[in-house]
Design an enzyme around this catalytic site. Structure first.
Site, mmCIF file in Angstrom:
data_model
loop_
_atom_site.group_PDB
_atom_site.id
_atom_site.type_symbol
_atom_site.label_atom_id
_atom_site.label_comp_id
_atom_site.label_asym_id
_atom_site.label_seq_id
_atom_site.Cartn_x
_atom_site.Cartn_y
_atom_site.Cartn_z
ATOM 1 N N LYS A 1 50.447 -23.566 33.391
ATOM 2 C CA LYS A 1 51.731 -23.019 32.944
ATOM 3 C C LYS A 1 51.798 -23.266 31.452
ATOM 4 C CE LYS A 1 54.450 -22.514 36.861
ATOM 5 N NZ LYS A 1 55.328 -23.618 37.189
ATOM 6 N N HIS B 1 55.280 -25.080 26.518
ATOM 7 C CA HIS B 1 56.205 -24.317 25.682
ATOM 8 C C HIS B 1 57.153 -25.225 24.910
ATOM 9 C CE1 HIS B 1 59.266 -25.048 28.647
ATOM 10 N NE2 HIS B 1 58.496 -24.545 29.582
ATOM 11 N N HIS C 1 58.779 -28.282 26.308
ATOM 12 C CA HIS C 1 58.041 -29.533 26.526
ATOM 13 C C HIS C 1 58.004 -30.425 25.312
ATOM 14 C CE1 HIS C 1 56.064 -27.066 29.756
ATOM 15 N NE2 HIS C 1 56.550 -28.107 30.402
HETATM 16 N N1 ARG Z 1 55.938 -31.616 35.526
HETATM 17 C C1 ARG Z 1 57.355 -31.726 35.536
HETATM 18 C C2 ARG Z 1 57.986 -30.530 34.815
HETATM 19 O O1 ARG Z 1 57.351 -29.908 33.969
HETATM 20 C C3 ARG Z 1 57.853 -32.974 34.879
HETATM 21 C C4 ARG Z 1 57.377 -34.255 35.517
HETATM 22 C C5 ARG Z 1 58.307 -35.371 35.282
HETATM 23 N N2 ARG Z 1 57.858 -36.623 35.778
HETATM 24 C C6 ARG Z 1 57.995 -37.098 36.993
HETATM 25 N N3 ARG Z 1 57.499 -38.263 37.288
HETATM 26 N N4 ARG Z 1 58.628 -36.430 37.924
HETATM 27 O O2 ARG Z 1 59.128 -30.239 35.094
#
Ligand code: ARG
Length: 571
Positions: A127, A130, A133
């Site tokens: 993905k 962007h 992030h």
């Molecule tokens: N990958 C997730 C996102 O882009 C964020 C992860 C956050 N960390 C966690 N331990 N849940 O939304």
């Protein structure tokens, strides 16, 4: 460095003031009106114990302590004792300490022996990386740096979103419409286009969703074809992410993402059911949290597959057992508030008191001027594009203005990327904001380039004086009576406050506290620079002033370092 509040507390104790040391520290104020002194001590609380009117008490105390050499002047005004500290002694102690400690100015051992995990960035594989992030990435990196500076053992974790049903969709789309060369050339943009296409087609043909689901199940079973594709997507994505991290100067200690926990899930299910927390609901397994005013948490779906929350619980166990953390910090968008509340609560219900050491550090949403970002609809601004464009634009400005640099390319990188990071860290993290190219590339006002430019200006003053940027020789021999003017004193005060600001920023998980302080220091330095002649003929005066310039330079550089921003010496 003398802690003035504590020192004044001790002096008041010696003057037999009828309050405990702790009460004194709580009572001593820093007046906002500078004509009322650097510190003020209100005497109202003493009236009862001392059986005297507060103004009389203030008068007595002022008389008793005024001869102390750390004060220039002590006055009583009504019920207040107004204390003006000795500017020369103060400035001397700051300038000496900062120049001696240099990079270590503000560093402490407070966190010795305690492990703090900072989880940040955590993008999803295949993905786009962007503009949304960037927040977690740079806020998290600054929080890590702050804790590291305070002596904690720190672990940076990138909890990659590298698992879940979306990989079924991606593989499905790749098999139907994809080709290898495109993916290799431009992995994420290409994979994203497949993902978008999948959703367009799935709207017309419902069987696609089933196909994607069965592909994901195959992946979970470990079928070699699916695993191979998944691994390849992950590797190609990581290459892109790492390019961005390199530009930002960010590293991680661990990339254990969601897939890392795929074999650690049974334990969570077992514990939940042993402790009677798991319930069945239409084939799915859930934890009912209604007693705690939280929505039901789904732990496994009806087809048995686990979810995002299940992986987070498994990761919590793993981190506690593997790192024995003192704090486990998650820098994740505020949209996930409920998610974190739910799983922290579940860990607590399982009887683990480390649940209280898990901390969600939320931040607000970034939207685009033409609406919210949408991966599905392909409406995204890539972080890498933002960084590249900021660097390009900076280079144009540098060339246009004929800015003095040793290497225009290097400086453009430091300034352009610094500008983006600085803007991210300028506002309270919880605030939502709209991404705008104009704002990010505006180098006027309270921006990163302004602060970096101030640092470069200090370097240039030191160079012009024939001093190297660091190292002024023996500071203790300098005569600090030359740096007691208002501008010098204000600047010194801000530098003095820096260690406290660093602790405060860490305690509140709020790098913007430091960002604002660094701006204040830069502004105070510029006032000093404009109001005073630094490179004067009188050698003693010049050296004392240069020592303050050097201290300001160090404070700004350390501040920028902690924010993850570089400080070029020429620009
Ligand atoms: N990958 C997730 C996102 O882009 C964020 C992860 C956050 N960390 C966690 N331990 N849940 O939304």
């Amino acid at each position: 460095m003398v802690n003035y509040k504590e020192k004044i507390g001790q002096i008041l104790i010696e003057a037999d003031v009828a309050l405990s040391y702790e009460e004194l520290l709580d009572t001593i104020e820093v007046p906002t009106d500078k004509s009322m002194g650097d510190y003020a001590f209100p005497c109202f609380k003493l009236a009862k114990a001392m059986r005297k009117a507060p103004p009389l008490i203030a008068k007595d105390i002022a008389e008793k302590i005024s001869s102390n050499e750390i004060f220039d002047k002590v006055e009583s005004v009504n019920a207040y004792v107004n204390i003006f500290i000795s500017r020369q002694k103060f400035v001397e102690s700051i300038i000496t300490e900062v120049n001696e400690k240099e990079d270590a100015f503000g560093r402490s051992e407070k966190g010795k022996g305690k492990t703090v995990i900072v989880e940040f960035s955590s993008p999803n594989i295949a993905k786009p990386f962007h503009i949304g992030h960037i927040r977690s990435t740079v806020i998290g990196n600054a929080i890590y740096k702050l804790y590291d500076f305070l002596g904690y053992d720190t672990i940076r974790i990138n909890h990659l979103g590298d698992y879940g049903t979306q990989f079924g969709k991606m593989i499905c789309a790749y098999r139907r419409w994809g080709n290898k060369e495109d993916v290799q050339r431009e992995p994420i943009k290409t994979l994203l286009s497949y993902y978008t296409k999948f959703h367009e087609e799935a709207d017309k043909d419902a069987t696609l969703e089933d196909e994607a689901r069965s592909i994901f199940t195959a992946l979970e079973r470990g079928e070699p074809d699916e695993v191979e594709l998944w691994k390849w997507f992950r590797e190609e994505s990581l290459k892109e992410f790492n390019r961005v991290y390199k530009m930002l100067g960010i590293e991680f200690d661990s990339y254990a993402g969601e897939s890392f926990y795929s074999d650690k899930m049974q334990r969570v299910l077992d514990e939940l059911s042993e402790k009677g927390l798991l319930q069945e609901s239409q084939g799915a397994q859930i934890v009912d949290l209604s007693e705690h005013s939280l929505p039901v948490a789904m732990i496994t779906k009806s087809d048995g597959s686990t979810l995002y929350i299940t992986r987070d619980i498994a990761a919590g166990f793993y981190r506690k057992e593997h790192y024995d953390f003192y704090k486990n910090i998650y820098v994740v968008a505020s949209q996930q508030n409920l998610h974190f509340q739910q799983w922290f609560k579940i860990v607590e219900l399982l009887g683990y008191d480390w649940a209280k050491d898990c901390i969600h550090v939320p931040f607000g949403l970034v939207s685009l001027e033409d609406g919210t970002m949408s991966t599905r609809q392909g409406r995204v601004v890539f972080l890498e594009d933002v960084l590249n464009r900021a660097v390009e634009q900076t280079k144009n400005i540098i060339l246009e203005k004929g800015v003095n640099t040793d290497n225009a390319d290097e400086t453009s990188k430091k300034v352009g990327i610094g500008a983006v990071i600085f803007q991210e860290l300028s506002n309270n993290r919880i605030k939502d904001y709209t991404f705008s190219w104009d704002k990010v590339l505006n180098f006027e006002g309270e921006t990163g380039p302004y602060v970096q430019y101030t640092h470069a200006r200090a370097c240039s003053v030191l160079r012009n004086a024939g001093n190297s940027v660091s190292g002024l020789g023996d500071i203790s021999k300098l005569d600090m009576k030359y740096v007691v003017g208002d501008a010098a004193f204000e600047l010194s005060k801000l530098i003095y406050e820096m260690p406290e600001v660093i602790e405060d920023a860490a305690d509140r998980y709020e790098p913007s506290v430091l960002t604002r302080h660094v701006v204040d220091i830069a502004q105070a330095f510029n006032s000093f620079y404009h109001e005073e002649h630094i490179l004067v003929d009188n050698e003693d005066e010049k050296l004392a002033k240069l020592a303050l310039v050097a201290a300001a330079r160090i404070a700004i550089k350390n501040g920028l370092d902690l924010l993850g921003i570089e400080s070029p010496e020429k620009m």
